[in-house]
Design an enzyme around this catalytic site. Structure first.
Site, PDB file in Angstrom:
ATOM      1  N   GLU A 440     -19.410-142.808 -37.235  1.00 31.12           N
ATOM      2  CA  GLU A 440     -16.928-143.287 -38.199  1.00 31.12           C
ATOM      3  C   GLU A 440     -16.053-142.636 -37.477  1.00 31.12           C
ATOM      4  O   GLU A 440     -16.382-141.536 -38.642  1.00 31.12           O
ATOM      5  CB  GLU A 440     -17.897-144.328 -39.559  1.00 31.12           C
ATOM      6  CG  GLU A 440     -15.931-144.269 -40.192  1.00 31.12           C
ATOM      7  CD  GLU A 440     -15.852-144.617 -41.214  1.00 31.12           C
ATOM      8  OE1 GLU A 440     -17.063-144.648 -41.915  1.00 31.12           O
ATOM      9  OE2 GLU A 440     -14.802-145.496 -41.675  1.00 31.12           O
ATOM     10  N   ASP A 513     -18.930-143.677 -43.759  1.00 34.58           N
ATOM     11  CA  ASP A 513     -18.481-143.004 -44.410  1.00 34.58           C
ATOM     12  C   ASP A 513     -19.098-143.207 -46.396  1.00 34.58           C
ATOM     13  O   ASP A 513     -19.345-144.547 -45.700  1.00 34.58           O
ATOM     14  CB  ASP A 513     -17.237-142.616 -44.973  1.00 34.58           C
ATOM     15  CG  ASP A 513     -16.375-141.727 -44.438  1.00 34.58           C
ATOM     16  OD1 ASP A 513     -16.945-140.860 -43.606  1.00 34.58           O
ATOM     17  OD2 ASP A 513     -15.155-141.935 -44.472  1.00 34.58           O
ATOM     18  N   ASP A 515     -18.058-144.565 -48.341  1.00 32.72           N
ATOM     19  CA  ASP A 515     -17.080-145.443 -49.144  1.00 32.72           C
ATOM     20  C   ASP A 515     -17.123-146.813 -48.886  1.00 32.72           C
ATOM     21  O   ASP A 515     -18.123-147.365 -48.023  1.00 32.72           O
ATOM     22  CB  ASP A 515     -15.566-145.198 -49.294  1.00 32.72           C
ATOM     23  CG  ASP A 515     -15.413-144.539 -47.807  1.00 32.72           C
ATOM     24  OD1 ASP A 515     -16.140-145.365 -46.669  1.00 32.72           O
ATOM     25  OD2 ASP A 515     -14.287-144.220 -46.944  1.00 32.72           O
ATOM     26  N   ASP A 517     -14.470-148.926 -46.843  1.00 34.45           N
ATOM     27  CA  ASP A 517     -14.960-148.549 -45.212  1.00 34.45           C
ATOM     28  C   ASP A 517     -16.042-148.682 -44.409  1.00 34.45           C
ATOM     29  O   ASP A 517     -16.505-149.083 -43.339  1.00 34.45           O
ATOM     30  CB  ASP A 517     -13.214-147.927 -44.783  1.00 34.45           C
ATOM     31  CG  ASP A 517     -12.428-148.594 -44.742  1.00 34.45           C
ATOM     32  OD1 ASP A 517     -12.467-150.059 -45.322  1.00 34.45           O
ATOM     33  OD2 ASP A 517     -10.912-148.219 -44.342  1.00 34.45           O
TER      34      ASP A 517
END
Ligand code: 0RA
Length: 649
Positions: A440, A513, A515, A517
């Site tokens: 990403e 990541d 997180d 997203d």
């Protein structure tokens, strides 16, 4: 034979000087075989195999209900999460001695591999179970099993460990009312790496059972979560169909489904409806057992369906000029439930989920075709809506085929000159041992590129969000630049044109990541692969990398923690020592050598292989959860992934 039996006796640690008669010896040998090669009997010792034990016992009770002897089944998952009780109000397993086998019916059912046949008379026909092997397999694979039988006004009890009786069949003092069988078992942890049951998996299966056997009351008590539910469906699979439509949030294009219920020799039940969805979704069952890989009953259904619809098109001259209707066009958007009950089902395939009985195909075909044709002719308004739906599908397919051919020309050449510009390919040209990290973001991609071993590791950075491919046509999917790059890099084509042998990497690792997203991107890619390149999963090529969230320095040592729990555990181990913690906001903050040491290098990295052990469940999760909270979805998928297999590669 006799020799073998004798030596078995000597090596049997549980024999404790007890002497066995020849019938007990053969019983022990049978169950010993189950314990030696459990995979042969339950498909494997993973989570699917573990749950098979429950289905096996439940199916026995369902048989009693199907034969009209039981009306209620209650399943309890006990507080420990590893012990299950299945109770029914059937006739109770016979407690008297079997005339030729010289042991009680209870022992016969629980200790003999093919006990079903022993009773196969007029009054007891085994219908499915784990394809005929029965409760004895569960007994063999349980560290403890207790059976209670209410019969002839008394309660009887017998106890087993690892398939061997540790008590006799004992009759309790006093009289009891009613009849029934209650079996409680705890799977053997020396056989199953994980013995915790998944409550939701059990719940789902029981609910389906209640749909497939209308009129049977199935209760589920979850003592872990302190919940109780009762499933009861008077309208059987018609109710099931309604629920599937709701769950998949897909709208039918006509109100009343086509239904079929036929019984002569075999029982055939069908509900189906065309919807706006672009794929076909048929759930098929044989004697209540899901057949995810289809088989002769599904083939018969498809043949009958196609012929009936074709006949209707021809009879009313409905095919427009220049349009060719394929069987795929006819089935597009179809949602349905097919449930058949037959005498001696034979299952095929690695997971034994494909029906093999060839006589079933013409039976279903001949049941479906005339009934459907008649239904179409009697419901012309509905039939016209279906016709329009099929013609639209045919036109869309022509457009999509053109698009996919174009992309295959662009992506399929497999020569390096056509690879995406953003791909940093590895030097090794063969697939063996090579890895593609789909990363990403460009900055993380840059660090990964510097930290990788370029001999066998390739990096493909993705920018921004990937298209949500759940219920999107292939044409739309292939207009998305990010996904095009992924397909090109993998080199094996997509959809119907996919050829897994051309896959350019052994492992495809999703690196995002930690997180929401990042989770979203991972979920979208998993959805994309699952819907359009499913062979990647069946061959185990898809992995999820787990980059650390924390770097902890204690003295001269460095530790990495993937989450808060991990971090606390590390700190607890070094209580009192001085430490420094850094939290990575994203992969982009990591130095190339940090990504290398924690995420890329095979010696230290953590990653999970994504395996699909239950396609129906996965399908449900995918269509159910897309569009809701991304992180919740991701968590679910991660939990499933972990549950199946954690690889320390
Ligand atoms: C063998 C013969 C009969 C019933 C059963 C087995 C039986 C097995 C299970 C397992 C769970 N629940 C069950 N209920 C019944 C027929 C007995 C008769 O003829 O009365």
């Amino acid at each position: 034979m006799a020799k073998k039996a004798a030596s078995r006796k000597n090596t049997q640690p549980e024999s404790n000087g007890k002497s066995y008669g020849s019938s007990e010896l053969s019983v022990l040998k049978g169950l010993e075989a189950v314990r030696k090669r459990p995979g042969m009997y339950i498909g494997g010792v993973n989570s699917a195999g573990l749950h098979h034990l429950v289905w096996e016992i439940v199916d026995n009770s369902v048989d009693e209900a199907m034969n009209g002897h039981a009306s209620e089944i209650t399943v309890t998952l006990h507080k420990d999460g590893r012990t299950v009780t299945v109770a029914d109000n059937g006739r109770g397993i016979p407690v008297d001695k079997h005339p030729t086998e010289k042991i009680t019916g209870v022992e016969l059912v629980l200790c003999n591999l093919h006990a079903g046949g022993k009773f196969e008379g007029k009054n007891y026909k085994t219908s499915g179970g784990l394809h005929g092997v029965g409760a004895s397999v569960v007994n063999a694979l349980s560290k403890r099993l207790v059976v209670l039988v209410k019969r002839d006004g008394a309660q009887h009890r017998m106890e087993f460990e690892k398939g061997a009786a540790i008590t006799k069949l004992q009759k309790a003092k006093g009289a009891v009312r009613g009849t029934g069988t209650t079996i409680t078992f705890t799977p053997d942890p020396t056989i199953f790496p994980k013995t915790d049951f998944n409550s939701e998996t059990i719940r789902q299966r029981l609910e389906t059972t209640s749909f497939l056997h209308r009129g049977v009351k199935v209760a589920y008590i979850d003592e872990v979560e302190n919940k109780k539910e009762v499933f009861f469906h008077e309208n059987g699979i018609v109710d099931y169909q309604e629920q599937v439509l709701k769950q998949r949030s897909t709208r039918p294009i006509h109100e009343t489904p086509f239904t079929l219920s036929k019984e002569n020799g075999e029982r055939i039940e069908l509900v189906m409806q065309w919807t706006e969805s672009t794929d076909e979704h048929l759930r098929s069952y044989v004697n209540g057992i899901p057949t995810a890989s289809g088989g002769s009953h599904e083939n018969g259904f498809r043949a009958g369906l196609t012929k009936a619809v074709r006949n209707y098109f021809e009879m009313h001259k409905l095919v427009p000029r220049g349009v060719k209707i394929t069987h795929e066009d006819i089935r597009e958007g179809l949602v349905g439930i097919l449930s058949v009950f037959i005498a001696d089902p034979e299952f095929q395939g690695q997971t034994k989920d494909r029906l093999n009985n060839s006589e079933v195909q013409p039976a279903v075909d001949q049941a479906v075709r005339p009934a459907l044709e008649q239904w179409l002719n009697n419901n012309r308004t509905t039939a016209d809506q279906i016709v329009a739906r099929i013609i639209a599908a045919s036109r869309a397919r022509a457009a999509s085929r053109a698009a996919s051919e174009a992309i295959s020309r662009k992506t399929g050449a497999n020569s390096r000159s056509t690879l995406p510009g953003k791909l940093s390919d590895c030097l090794n040209s063969g697939r063996a041992g090579s890895e593609l990290f789909i990363v990403e973001g460009d900055s993380a991609g840059g660090s990964a590129k510097q930290g990788r071993d370029r001999n066998f590791q390739a990096i493909l950075p993705l920018r921004g969000k990937v298209l949500n491919t759940e219920s999107v046509s292939l044409k739309k999917v292939m207009e998305n630049k990010e996904l095009q790059d992924v397909v090109t890099a993998l080199g094996c084509g997509i959809g119907k044109d996919m050829d897994i042998s051309r896959l350019r990497y052994d492992r495809i690792v999703l690196l995002a990541d930690a997180d929401s997203d990042g989770h979203h991107i991972t979920t979208l890619l998993l959805t994309f692969f699952y819907r359009h390149m499913p062979a990647l999963f069946s061959e185990g090529h898809v992995y999820i990398a787990e980059p650390p969230l924390y770097k902890i320095e204690i003295g001269k040592q460095t530790f990495w923690a993937k989450d808060e729990e991990d971090r606390e555990a590390i700190l607890a181990e070094h209580e009192g020592e001085k430490y420094e913690i850094m939290r990575f906001k994203g992969l982009g903050e990591m130095m190339p050598d940090e990504i290398r040491d924690t995420t890329l290098s095979p010696e230290n990295r953590r990653m999970l292989r994504v395996e699909i052990d239950d396609h129906l469940e996965t399908d449900r999760i995918m269509s159910d959860l897309m569009g809701k909270d991304a992180s919740a979805r991701f968590k679910f998928i991660m939990e499933r992934a972990e549950e199946v297999e954690e690889l320390d590669v």
